[in-house]
Design a protein around this motif. Structure first.
Motif, mmCIF file in Angstrom:
data_model
loop_
_atom_site.group_PDB
_atom_site.id
_atom_site.type_symbol
_atom_site.label_atom_id
_atom_site.label_comp_id
_atom_site.label_asym_id
_atom_site.label_seq_id
_atom_site.Cartn_x
_atom_site.Cartn_y
_atom_site.Cartn_z
ATOM 1 N N VAL A 1 16.567 -18.577 0.775
ATOM 2 C CA VAL A 1 17.404 -19.061 1.860
ATOM 3 C C VAL A 1 17.403 -20.580 1.891
ATOM 4 O O VAL A 1 18.445 -21.220 1.941
ATOM 5 N N ASN A 2 16.222 -21.209 1.836
ATOM 6 C CA ASN A 2 16.093 -22.659 1.765
ATOM 7 C C ASN A 2 14.746 -22.962 1.132
ATOM 8 O O ASN A 2 14.074 -22.052 0.611
ATOM 9 N N SER A 3 14.340 -24.202 1.226
ATOM 10 C CA SER A 3 13.129 -24.608 0.495
ATOM 11 C C SER A 3 11.870 -24.002 1.084
ATOM 12 O O SER A 3 10.819 -24.043 0.421
ATOM 13 N N THR A 4 11.910 -23.427 2.302
ATOM 14 C CA THR A 4 10.694 -22.854 2.903
ATOM 15 C C THR A 4 10.878 -21.399 3.310
ATOM 16 O O THR A 4 9.971 -20.822 3.914
ATOM 17 N N LEU A 5 12.019 -20.764 3.038
ATOM 18 C CA LEU A 5 12.287 -19.407 3.510
ATOM 19 C C LEU A 5 13.026 -18.622 2.445
ATOM 20 O O LEU A 5 13.972 -19.135 1.824
ATOM 21 N N ALA A 6 12.546 -17.328 2.249
ATOM 22 C CA ALA A 6 13.192 -16.432 1.292
ATOM 23 C C ALA A 6 13.280 -15.047 1.918
ATOM 24 O O ALA A 6 12.493 -14.695 2.802
ATOM 25 N N GLU A 7 14.254 -14.239 1.466
ATOM 26 C CA GLU A 7 14.447 -12.883 1.963
ATOM 27 C C GLU A 7 14.243 -11.904 0.802
ATOM 28 O O GLU A 7 14.767 -12.115 -0.289
ATOM 29 N N VAL A 8 13.447 -10.808 1.094
ATOM 30 C CA VAL A 8 13.104 -9.814 0.079
ATOM 31 C C VAL A 8 13.762 -8.498 0.454
ATOM 32 O O VAL A 8 13.710 -8.085 1.621
ATOM 33 N N HIS A 9 14.357 -7.808 -0.497
ATOM 34 C CA HIS A 9 14.964 -6.480 -0.325
ATOM 35 C C HIS A 9 14.318 -5.510 -1.299
ATOM 36 O O HIS A 9 13.895 -5.911 -2.399
ATOM 37 N N TRP A 10 14.249 -4.216 -0.920
ATOM 38 C CA TRP A 10 13.713 -3.173 -1.797
ATOM 39 C C TRP A 10 14.321 -1.841 -1.417
ATOM 40 O O TRP A 10 14.895 -1.677 -0.349
ATOM 41 N N ASP A 11 14.172 -0.883 -2.323
ATOM 42 C CA ASP A 11 14.663 0.481 -2.074
ATOM 43 C C ASP A 11 13.539 1.301 -1.470
ATOM 44 O O ASP A 11 12.368 1.145 -1.857
ATOM 45 N N PRO A 12 13.857 2.202 -0.503
ATOM 46 C CA PRO A 12 12.792 2.986 0.135
ATOM 47 C C PRO A 12 12.183 4.000 -0.830
ATOM 48 O O PRO A 12 12.832 4.437 -1.784
ATOM 49 N N VAL A 13 10.915 4.356 -0.538
ATOM 50 C CA VAL A 13 10.200 5.372 -1.311
ATOM 51 C C VAL A 13 10.553 6.738 -0.731
ATOM 52 O O VAL A 13 10.587 6.903 0.496
ATOM 53 N N PRO A 14 10.825 7.775 -1.547
ATOM 54 C CA PRO A 14 11.111 9.118 -1.024
ATOM 55 C C PRO A 14 9.968 9.619 -0.143
ATOM 56 O O PRO A 14 8.785 9.378 -0.426
ATOM 57 N N LEU A 15 10.306 10.326 0.948
ATOM 58 C CA LEU A 15 9.310 10.765 1.904
ATOM 59 C C LEU A 15 8.247 11.654 1.275
ATOM 60 O O LEU A 15 7.060 11.568 1.625
ATOM 61 N N LYS A 16 8.664 12.508 0.324
ATOM 62 C CA LYS A 16 7.679 13.404 -0.285
ATOM 63 C C LYS A 16 6.641 12.624 -1.081
ATOM 64 O O LYS A 16 5.497 13.058 -1.216
ATOM 65 N N SER A 17 7.058 11.508 -1.612
ATOM 66 C CA SER A 17 6.118 10.719 -2.406
ATOM 67 C C SER A 17 5.167 9.903 -1.528
ATOM 68 O O SER A 17 4.151 9.400 -2.025
ATOM 69 N N ILE A 18 5.512 9.796 -0.239
ATOM 70 C CA ILE A 18 4.635 9.008 0.643
ATOM 71 C C ILE A 18 3.356 9.780 0.954
ATOM 72 O O ILE A 18 2.288 9.202 1.125
ATOM 73 N N ARG A 19 3.422 11.136 1.048
ATOM 74 C CA ARG A 19 2.288 12.021 1.279
ATOM 75 C C ARG A 19 1.510 11.641 2.556
ATOM 76 O O ARG A 19 0.295 11.609 2.574
ATOM 77 N N GLY A 20 2.266 11.348 3.590
ATOM 78 C CA GLY A 20 1.647 11.007 4.872
ATOM 79 C C GLY A 20 2.677 10.420 5.811
ATOM 80 O O GLY A 20 3.889 10.378 5.509
ATOM 81 N N HIS A 21 2.186 9.980 6.990
ATOM 82 C CA HIS A 21 3.068 9.345 7.955
ATOM 83 C C HIS A 21 3.375 7.929 7.493
ATOM 84 O O HIS A 21 2.468 7.129 7.242
ATOM 85 N N LEU A 22 4.655 7.620 7.355
ATOM 86 C CA LEU A 22 5.065 6.290 6.923
ATOM 87 C C LEU A 22 4.670 5.271 7.982
ATOM 88 O O LEU A 22 5.117 5.334 9.122
ATOM 89 N N GLN A 23 3.815 4.318 7.595
ATOM 90 C CA GLN A 23 3.413 3.248 8.484
ATOM 91 C C GLN A 23 4.296 2.013 8.316
ATOM 92 O O GLN A 23 4.450 1.241 9.254
ATOM 93 N N GLY A 24 4.849 1.824 7.078
ATOM 94 C CA GLY A 24 5.664 0.650 6.826
ATOM 95 C C GLY A 24 5.535 0.195 5.381
ATOM 96 O O GLY A 24 5.048 0.930 4.511
ATOM 97 N N TYR A 25 5.993 -1.056 5.127
ATOM 98 C CA TYR A 25 5.920 -1.646 3.790
ATOM 99 C C TYR A 25 5.168 -2.965 3.889
ATOM 100 O O TYR A 25 5.311 -3.703 4.857
ATOM 101 N N ARG A 26 4.410 -3.244 2.802
ATOM 102 C CA ARG A 26 3.577 -4.448 2.787
ATOM 103 C C ARG A 26 3.974 -5.316 1.609
ATOM 104 O O ARG A 26 4.043 -4.824 0.472
ATOM 105 N N ILE A 27 4.271 -6.588 1.865
ATOM 106 C CA ILE A 27 4.696 -7.544 0.835
ATOM 107 C C ILE A 27 3.534 -8.483 0.527
ATOM 108 O O ILE A 27 2.959 -9.081 1.442
#
Length: 1167
Positions: A822-848
């Protein structure tokens, strides 16, 4: 002078009635002075019916006055009683009182009889009443054998007393052998004749010691009847019956009573159930203030009875089976009573007069006249008198007409005898009131000035005011026949001397009296109604204003009696204080202010309040399986009404000693229907509440154990969560002992997979709160239910809840990770979600995870600590704030569930563009010379790009702290040292220094320095010593120095007060608008800070004490973002809070000095 005080005025309800009575008494009390000749007058005598104590001497009184003193004689039973012949009888000296000494010998019965006293002198004879002397008697009961009385339950009974006849009649009461009074009620009571009446008997009436006692008050003796034994036999059933009268008998009776006595009417009835008695007067109403009910309304009493109370009185006996009546015909008779008793008559020779004797009674009394104790019919004739019925008329009396006349009014119920003398005198006026008497009266009250007088013929009275005043008239004064002058409303102008003048044909007499008027006593601050809690303190105020010549005394009363002798009551000046107030202190407190002339009072009520007393007498009734009725008796409300009752219960079986709230009812209720639970051993208590607070709890009620039943509810908070990947932990909140409803509490735990076709699997467990199912698939949804049961059965079907078996770590990393700068101090990250069956639990979120991998400026490979941001939920993008410009970053993403993180995605790298640099790390000035200064610096710690050049700006500061013209100088980026030449000697300069990249200028750093002094000028000054040694020059320099010192002190004081250098206008004139920044708020330049203020350096002034300036560390921190340490983002992945880059502002020229010149520097530069 004699002081005479007017009688104090009392609170009256009927105008001036007491005053009129007082005056009438004075009028009728016209006495003949004792120094003048007069017939005898009886002054004291024994009562007509004289009952004596046979154990003491007999004293028969007869006192009289007269001139000459009278002699006394007695008759007994109508004949002369010669006291000289009886050695036991003596007559007191100077009186006619007889003393019969029976203490030594003799009996009282010997002297029983009718006595009459005669007092005689030369002017006549007066006689006493017939005095009937009788000794008191207290005879014993005749011995008799009393048979035991046996009767059946419910029958009526009369126990006779029949006391011996005594003189006077005895007082009757019933007691037992322990001298305890037998209890009486509407069912059992004592009659006027002393008998004990039972309307119906009960088994508890059985006893062997019914004893009638007779108390003879005159001799202080008590006689006892033989005990009566009563045995009540219980019958199978007592037949109820309507009332019948035990006394009086029949339907009607007669009653006769004398006027002035107490009329007592009695009706006692028997019956089952016990009859109640009512009273009424036929053709009339019972007198309100004179009617009283005694003996449980079985006796009607009317006091001060008169002829108007004659008539028919009806008593009514009533119970559930009938009503009966009895009529009592009452006739009121009357012994003679005076209408007009004869009064003493004083006449002068030749005057006329009358004696009148009028009496009434029922029947009408007879009037008989006597003269000097002899019936007038056989007395010597007197031509001056004439008898006309109840009146004797006298005309042209002479001295021989003096005599004592007796009037006797009699009927069958009694007699009246009155003595009145006729005294013929010739006397000039005399005033009996003391001379110069001083009367003191309260203003606006009546004043009564006495002028008691005597004279024969009767003098006339006149009153005068003042030394030469005219006679007073009846327009504003009242003249009484006894000579008293009344001033109805005495005012201040009534003050003065009053003269009373008495005249008759034989002479004149005068007397002066004096009148003073005083201000009334008033209570100007009255005590006020007070409500105080028990144990508190109350103060009543009573402030009194009074006439200054009177001394008041203030007295406090409680309920019209003296204050208790208690140290808690203290009186201090105008206050009554009561400490540690208790219930007995409640009542009416009265402040009474007394003077010698008047008194006033004011009252206030003290109400002592407290929390209620505890309820008592708790009782459980109407016992049912799931309810019971509780009743209680309220305790005292302690003068604050009870507003509600709180009912609490204790589960003695499960939670002994722990009380729970059951219900509340209003303060007017004393019963409550309580809903109960099965299989609980209840005990109840009640708490009363009023506006003050809660009472102590009552004593617990009796215990009540309800029957067991199946549970009526199931456990709550049922959950299913796995603690391992292959199990399911089922938990719940167990029922408490109060909810189990019966013994043997257990739980039936059931489960099955939500998405499968399996049947429910169930297991019954003990009274626990957890069950673990093993061997389950990883993170599979399950349906769960937990049902309570006990020995009586199952609870209702429980609700079904959903849970999951245990979680495991995710198996797959997020894919297609993309980064947008975005600028010299800020960036935006995008990703595709993981299938629910592969999570094998309650989805808490994503960690970067992201880190700075390489610096583009230095091209050196150096790894730093990785930073972490967590985005909750199913978000697929997020912002990375706080990046360093012109840097090389790497990033990866991982999915997170309740077990932990999954594998990382492949690293993605990105570069941040250039930014403005930070300030140079340091700036110092070295090698100062006469006209040059050398600057050394360190590059910025964060260049944030490729440095293109440095900018140096500087300007001189003169001796008045004004800034000179600004010089701008560009320096190549590869330099770290620069020398400035051609500067002014001994001059202070201020420097502004910053670096630049292609993006722009960075933050600046400032410093100040001074060039050295010119030695040549100093040498020239040394060669002018000859001038400096001259006296005139020394004096001039001293004057200049003194002037300078004064100016410096003034400046110093101004700076200390103002705190600012007045240089803004000069700065505006010399500033370079391109380099000098403006204030953010108004665009004006800054001001120098006074060094004497000891204030911190303003932003941008970073010069340390060693002249080395170091750049501050970056203000950016990831703590400002993300979750906790890792930062927190909104749902869309954006950073919470406004993101903005931080860089130092350029200092304004007027306020960026690292230190302001001190007064010493200013003096050094003052040339």
């Amino acid at each position: 002078m004699q002081l005479k005080i007017m009688p104090k005025k009392k609170c009256l309800s009927a105008g001036r009635v007491p005053l009129i009575l007082f005056l009438c008494q004075m009028i009728s009390a016209l006495e003949v002075p004792l120094d003048l000749v007069q017939p005898p007058t009886i002054t004291q005598q024994s009562p007509k019916d004289y009952i004596i104590d046979p154990r003491e001497n007999i004293v028969i009184q007869c006192e009289a006055k007269g001139k000459p003193p009278p002699s006394f004689s007695w008759t007994r039973n109508g004949t002369h009683f010669d006291i000289d012949k009886d050695p036991l009888v003596t007559m007191n000296s100077g009186s006619g009182t007889l003393v019969i000494n029976i203490m030594i010998e003799g009996k009282a019965e010997t002297y029983e009889g009718v006595y009459q006293c005669t007092a005689r002198n030369e002017r006549g004879a007066a006689i006493s009443n017939n005095i009937v002397v009788r000794p008191s008697r207290s005879p014993l009961w005749t011995k008799e054998k009393l048979e035991p009385i046996a009767l059946q339950n419910g029958q009526s009974l009369v126990l006779p007393c029949r006391p011996p006849i005594g003189l006077p009649p005895p007082i009757i009461f019933w007691m037992d052998n322990s001298f305890q009074r037998l209890p009486q009620s509407e069912r059992v009571s004592q009659g006027l004749n002393g008998d004990l009446y039972f309307s119906n008997v009960l088994p508890e009436d059985t006893r062997e010691d019914y004893i009638c006692y007779a108390r003879f008050n005159h001799t202080q003796t008590i006689q006892q009847k033989q005990p009566i034994s009563v045995k009540v036999v219980s019958a199978k059933s007592s037949r109820e019956r309507p009332p019948t009268f035990l006394t009086p008998e029949g339907n009607a009776s007669n009653k006769e009573e004398l006027r002035g006595n107490v009329l007592s009417l009695e009706c006692i009835a028997e019956g089952l159930p016990t009859p109640l008695i009512y009273w009424a007067k036929e053709d009339g109403i019972l007198p309100t203030n004179r009617t009283f009910y005694r003996n449980f309304k079985k006796t009607l009493q009317i006091i001060h009875v008169s002829e108007a109370d004659s008539g028919n009185y009806r008593c009514i006996a009533k119970n559930a089976l009938g009503v009966i009546h009895h009529t009592i015909s009452v006739t009121v008779k009357a012994a003679p009573y005076w209408i007009m008793a004869p009064k003493n008559l004083v006449l002068s020779p030749g005057e006329d007069g009358t004696l009148t004797c009028r009496a009434n009674g029922n029947p009408k009394p007879r009037i008989n006249w006597l003269t000097n104790g002899v019936p007038i019919e056989i007395a010597p004739d007197d031509p001056s008198r004439k008898i006309d019925g109840d009146t004797i008329i006298f005309s042209n009396v002479q001295e021989r007409s003096s005599a004592v006349y007796q009037c006797n009014a009699s009927n069958e119920y009694g007699y009246l005898l009155a003595n009145a003398f006729v005294n013929v005198l010739a006397e000039p006026p005399r005033i009996l009131t003391s001379a110069n008497t001083l009367y003191q009266v309260i203003a606006n009250r009546p004043a009564l000035l006495d002028c008691a007088f005597f004279g024969s013929p009767l003098p006339t009275i006149e009153w005068f005011k003042g030394a030469k005043g005219s006679a007073l008239h009846e327009d504003i004064y009242v003249f009484h026949e006894n000579g008293t002058l009344e001033i109805p409303v005495a005012q201040k102008d009534s003050i003065g001397t009053y003269t009373c003048v008495a005249r008759n044909k034989l002479g004149i007499a005068k007397n002066e009296v004096h009148l003073e008027i005083k201000d009334p006593t008033r209570i100007i601050k009255q005590p006020e109604y007070a409500v105080v809690q028990r144990g508190g303190t109350v103060s009543f105020e009573c402030k009194v204003k009074h006439d200054h010549t009177l001394i008041p005394t203030v007295t406090w009363l409680k309920n019209n009696s003296e204050l208790p002798n208690d140290g808690r009551f203290t009186i201090d000046k105008d206050h009554l204080v009561v400490d540690d107030v208790n219930d007995d202190d409640g009542g009416t407190y009265t402040c009474v202010a007394n003077t010698t002339l008047d008194n006033v009072s004011a009252s206030a009520v003290l109400s002592v309040v407290d929390v209620p007393n505890a309820p008592f007498d708790l009782e459980l009734t109407n016992h049912l399986d799931k309810s019971v009725q509780l009743s209680w008796t309220p305790g005292e409300d302690n003068n604050s009404p009870i507003t509600k009752f709180i009912i609490e219960y204790e589960d003695v079986m499960h939670e002994m000693g722990l009380w729970h709230h059951q219900s509340e009812v209003s303060g007017t209720q004393t019963t409550a229907q309580l809903e109960l639970s099965p299989y609980v051993n209840y005990s109840f208590r009640v708490v009363a509440v009023n506006s003050i607070g809660r009472s102590l709890p009552s004593h617990p009620s009796e215990q009540y154990l309800t029957k067991a039943a199946e549970p009526d509810k199931n456990p709550t908070a049922v959950e299913g969560l796995g603690s391992e990947p292959d199990n399911l932990v089922i938990t719940w909140k167990p029922l408490n002992g109060f909810e189990c409803n019966g013994p043997g509490l257990q739980y039936k735990v059931s489960w099955r997979q939500k998405d499968g076709d399996d049947e429910w699997t169930s297991v019954v467990v003990a009274n626990v709160s957890k069950y673990i199912v093993s061997g389950t698939p990883t993170f599979v949804p399950y349906l769960i239910k937990v049902q309570a049961l006990n020995d009586m059965g199952f609870a209702p079907e429980p609700a079904v809840v959903m849970g999951h078996s245990g979680e495991d770590l995710p198996m797959v990393a997020p894919g297609n990770v993309r980064v947008s700068v975005v600028n010299s101090t800020l960036a935006e990250v995008h990703w595709d979600p993981v299938p629910l069956k592969s999570i094998r639990g309650h989805l808490q979120g994503y960690r970067i995870y992201y880190w700075k991998a390489q610096s583009s400026s230095k091209r050196s490979r150096r790894h730093i600590e990785k930073k972490i941001l967590t985005f909750q939920g199913s978000k697929t993008h997020g912002m990375l704030p706080g990046l360093e410009p012109f840097s090389h970053y790497a990033v990866n993403v991982r999915v997170v569930n309740g077990k932990g993180e999954g594998p990382a995605s492949p690293d993605r790298v990105f570069n941040t563009p250039e930014g403005v640099p930070s300030a140079p790390s340091s700036l110092k000035i070295v090698n100062p010379t006469l006209d040059s200064l050398t600057l050394e610096w360190d590059p910025p710690s964060h260049p944030n790009g490729i440095l293109t050049e440095y900018t140096l700006k500087y300007q001189p500061i003169n001796s008045t702290h004004e800034l000179g013209p600004l010089v701008d100088l560009k320096i190549p980026a590869n330099k770290t040292r620069w020398t400035l030449k051609n500067l002014n000697f001994s001059t202070r300069y201020k420097f502004y220094f910053y670096a630049q990249t292609s993006v722009g200028s960075g933050s600046q750093i400032t410093e100040e320095a001074v060039t050295t002094v010119d030695e040549g000028k100093m040498a020239m000054a040394s060669r002018q010593v000859d001038i400096a040694t001259q006296g005139w020059f020394i004096g001039l320099m001293c004057a200049v120095a003194l002037l300078i010192l004064i100016l410096l002190i003034v400046c110093f004081i101004r700076r200390n007060k103002g705190g600012k250098y007045p240089v803004k206008e000069k700065e505006d004139a010399h500033a370079d608008p391109e380099i000098q920044p403006m204030k953010e708020d108004d665009g004006t330049f800054g001001e120098y800070s006074d060094a004497e203020d000891h204030k911190p350096l303003k932003k941008g002034s970073r010069t340390p004490s060693d002249r080395t300036v170091k750049k501050e560390d970056s203000d950016d921190s990831l703590v400002d973002y993300g979750e906790g340490v890792n930062g927190q983002f909104n749902e869309d992945g954006s950073f919470i809070g406004q993101y903005s880059g931080k860089k130092e502002k350029e200092p304004t020229e007027g306020n960026e000095s690292s230190e302001a010149p001190s007064p010493v520097n200013a003096m050094n530069s003052f040339v």
